[in-house]
Design an enzyme around this catalytic site. Structure first.
Site, PDB file in Angstrom:
ATOM      1  N   ARG A 282       0.514  -1.555   0.278  1.00 14.97           N
ATOM      2  CA  ARG A 282       0.206   0.259   0.230  1.00 14.97           C
ATOM      3  C   ARG A 282       0.990   1.256   0.223  1.00 14.97           C
ATOM      4  NH1 ARG A 282      -0.744   4.988   1.900  1.00 14.97           N
ATOM      5  NH2 ARG A 282      -0.267   3.891   4.081  1.00 14.97           N
ATOM      6  N   ASP A 283       1.844   1.690   1.407  1.00 15.00           N
ATOM      7  CA  ASP A 283       2.416   2.647   1.172  1.00 15.00           C
ATOM      8  C   ASP A 283       3.247   2.798  -0.395  1.00 15.00           C
ATOM      9  OD1 ASP A 283       3.926   4.958   1.955  1.00 15.00           O
ATOM     10  OD2 ASP A 283       2.904   4.981   4.164  1.00 15.00           O
TER      11      ASP A 283
ATOM     12  N   HIS B 214       3.381   4.332  -4.090  1.00 10.66           N
ATOM     13  CA  HIS B 214       3.939   5.407  -3.582  1.00 10.66           C
ATOM     14  C   HIS B 214       5.437   5.790  -4.284  1.00 10.66           C
ATOM     15  CE1 HIS B 214       0.896   7.669  -1.854  1.00 10.66           C
ATOM     16  NE2 HIS B 214       1.066   7.251  -0.764  1.00 10.66           N
TER      17      HIS B 214
ATOM     18  N   SER C  99       3.676  10.825   9.008  1.00 18.08           N
ATOM     19  CA  SER C  99       3.626  10.494   7.495  1.00 18.08           C
ATOM     20  C   SER C  99       4.142  11.764   6.661  1.00 18.08           C
ATOM     21  CB  SER C  99       1.696  11.539   7.322  1.00 18.08           C
ATOM     22  OG  SER C  99       1.007  11.087   7.737  1.00 18.08           O
TER      23      SER C  99
ATOM     24  N   HIS D 149       3.404   4.269  12.734  1.00 17.95           N
ATOM     25  CA  HIS D 149       3.652   4.214  11.435  1.00 17.95           C
ATOM     26  C   HIS D 149       4.509   5.027  11.342  1.00 17.95           C
ATOM     27  CE1 HIS D 149       2.542   3.668   7.356  1.00 17.95           C
ATOM     28  NE2 HIS D 149       2.967   5.369   7.018  1.00 17.95           N
TER      29      HIS D 149
ATOM     30  N   HIS E  97       7.789   6.982   9.687  1.00 26.73           N
ATOM     31  CA  HIS E  97       8.816   7.596   8.018  1.00 26.73           C
ATOM     32  C   HIS E  97       9.927   7.161   7.754  1.00 26.73           C
ATOM     33  CE1 HIS E  97       5.747   6.825   3.840  1.00 26.73           C
ATOM     34  NE2 HIS E  97       5.015   7.438   5.612  1.00 26.73           N
TER      35      HIS E  97
ATOM     36  N   TYR F 212       4.258  16.043   3.769  1.00 21.71           N
ATOM     37  CA  TYR F 212       3.749  14.601   3.616  1.00 21.71           C
ATOM     38  C   TYR F 212       4.427  14.033   1.646  1.00 21.71           C
ATOM     39  CZ  TYR F 212      -0.473  11.939   3.287  1.00 21.71           C
ATOM     40  OH  TYR F 212      -1.796  10.628   2.953  1.00 21.71           O
TER      41      TYR F 212
END
Length: 343
Positions: free
Chosen positions: A16-17, A20, A170, A199, A201, A290
């Site tokens: 999913r992520d 990108h 995010s 979550h 990054h 983001y």
């Protein structure tokens, strides 16, 4: 100190992520192969959808090579143990889309809103609970809320029926102290039965460290992806996180070697742009932007002969959030016309 006996729920987001990182172009064979490898390695859930969630395939966010339902079905058919999860952003996906995802095999849904807009998630959370899904509240761009403010938003999601609430970095902009403060604030207001998740990054290279600090502060679920495959500099790399957890004697339930092999043999060769910390992805964490803005900003920079770094920093100054991808071109045009001076 992290409770070594407590089982950590490992939530993979490669499918999913990770969308990108390759502009939402996974083939169905890629999805099947990756899902099977993750399942065999012992992860608890595998999130599958367009990078921007159910029905994210669009002009604004980028068109997917396949539909969400095709991807979800391919993953569901490939696994034996892991649950298939999906992501839904109210305003992009609907409860009807969620029902179709459930019918295709999704059993976990993360209902994602900006960190100040939890109130728009009520319908979707209640509907998911009605389906019997494992229902998660997902507070994006959590660095843009104070710990107390974030906890208040988390409480709303809990009241709507969410069984787990995520702190979602995010922008990859938070450090370990930011994470600790937010988890402490959530634990102060949430029911003890409500789980919490992290979550991360990796834009400041803190994805693994922040995930471990989250665990230290009572976190129950951790998101990660093979090679860190995700927006910006990626997520916490799953194989790295599990290796670190293994060295700490934590109960993760995964096969480290299988994850390392899947990362290197299956996922890394798919990267058209290396998922790493570099000038542009560092700009995301530095400016608090983001992470999925990266590829859009690079496209605009090339079109208007600008620096993607400067575009991203300006987006951070303007406090742009997910859903405002169209503003990337506006910022680029302002810079091209000399209305905004480069950083």
């Amino acid at each position: 100190m992290i409770d070594q006996a407590k089982k950590i729920y490992i939530s993979d987001v490669t499918l999913r992520d990770g969308m990108h990182a390759i502009r939402h172009r996974y083939t169905l064979n890629h999805v099947s192969q990756i899902a099977r490898a993750l399942d065999e390695a012992g992860v608890d859930s595998i999130e599958v959808a367009h990078g921007d969630g159910l029905k994210g395939s669009s002009f604004n966010y980028g068109f997917g090579a396949y539909s969400d339902l095709e991807w979800i079905s391919a993953a569901a058919e490939a696994v034996k143990q892991a649950k298939i999860a999906t992501l839904l952003l109210p305003g992009i996906g609907t409860v009807h889309d969620l029902r179709e995802a459930y019918d295709a095999g999704a059993r976990v849904v993360r209902v994602a809103t900006h960190c100040t807009e939890a109130d728009v998630s009520r319908q979707h959370i209640e509907y998911a609970r009605g389906l019997g899904m494992d229902t998660v509240g997902f507070l994006m761009m959590s660095h843009m809320q104070t710990p107390v403010g974030l906890a208040q938003q988390a409480k709303l999601m809990e009241n709507y029926g969410a069984q787990c609430i995520y702190v979602v970095d995010s922008g990859g902009a938070m450090n370990m102290w930011d994470i600790a403060e937010r988890f402490k604030a959530l634990k102060d207001v949430l029911d003890p039965a409500t789980q919490t998740g992290m979550h991360a990054h990796h834009n400041l290279s803190l994805g693994v460290a922040n995930s471990l600090v989250a665990l230290e502060n009572g976190c129950d679920r951790v998101d990660a992806s093979l090679t860190g495959m995700g927006a910006g500099a990626g997520n916490a790399p799953l194989e790295v996180f599990i290796a670190a957890a293994e060295r700490m004697g934590l109960n993760h339930g995964c096969d480290v070697k299988k994850l390392i092999n899947a990362a290197e043999d299956i996922v890394r060769p798919l990267q058209e742009r290396p998922v790493r910390v570099d000038r542009e992805t560092l700009a995301l964490g530095y400016a608090g932007v983001y992470s999925s803005f990266l590829r859009h900003a690079e496209t605009a920079a090339k079109k208007y002969n600008l620096s993607a770094f400067d575009i991203l920093v300006e987006l951070g100054k303007r406090r742009m959030i997910g859903g405002q991808e169209d503003m990337i071109v506006d910022v680029a045009l302002d810079m091209a016309k000399g209305r905004v001076l480069p950083t």
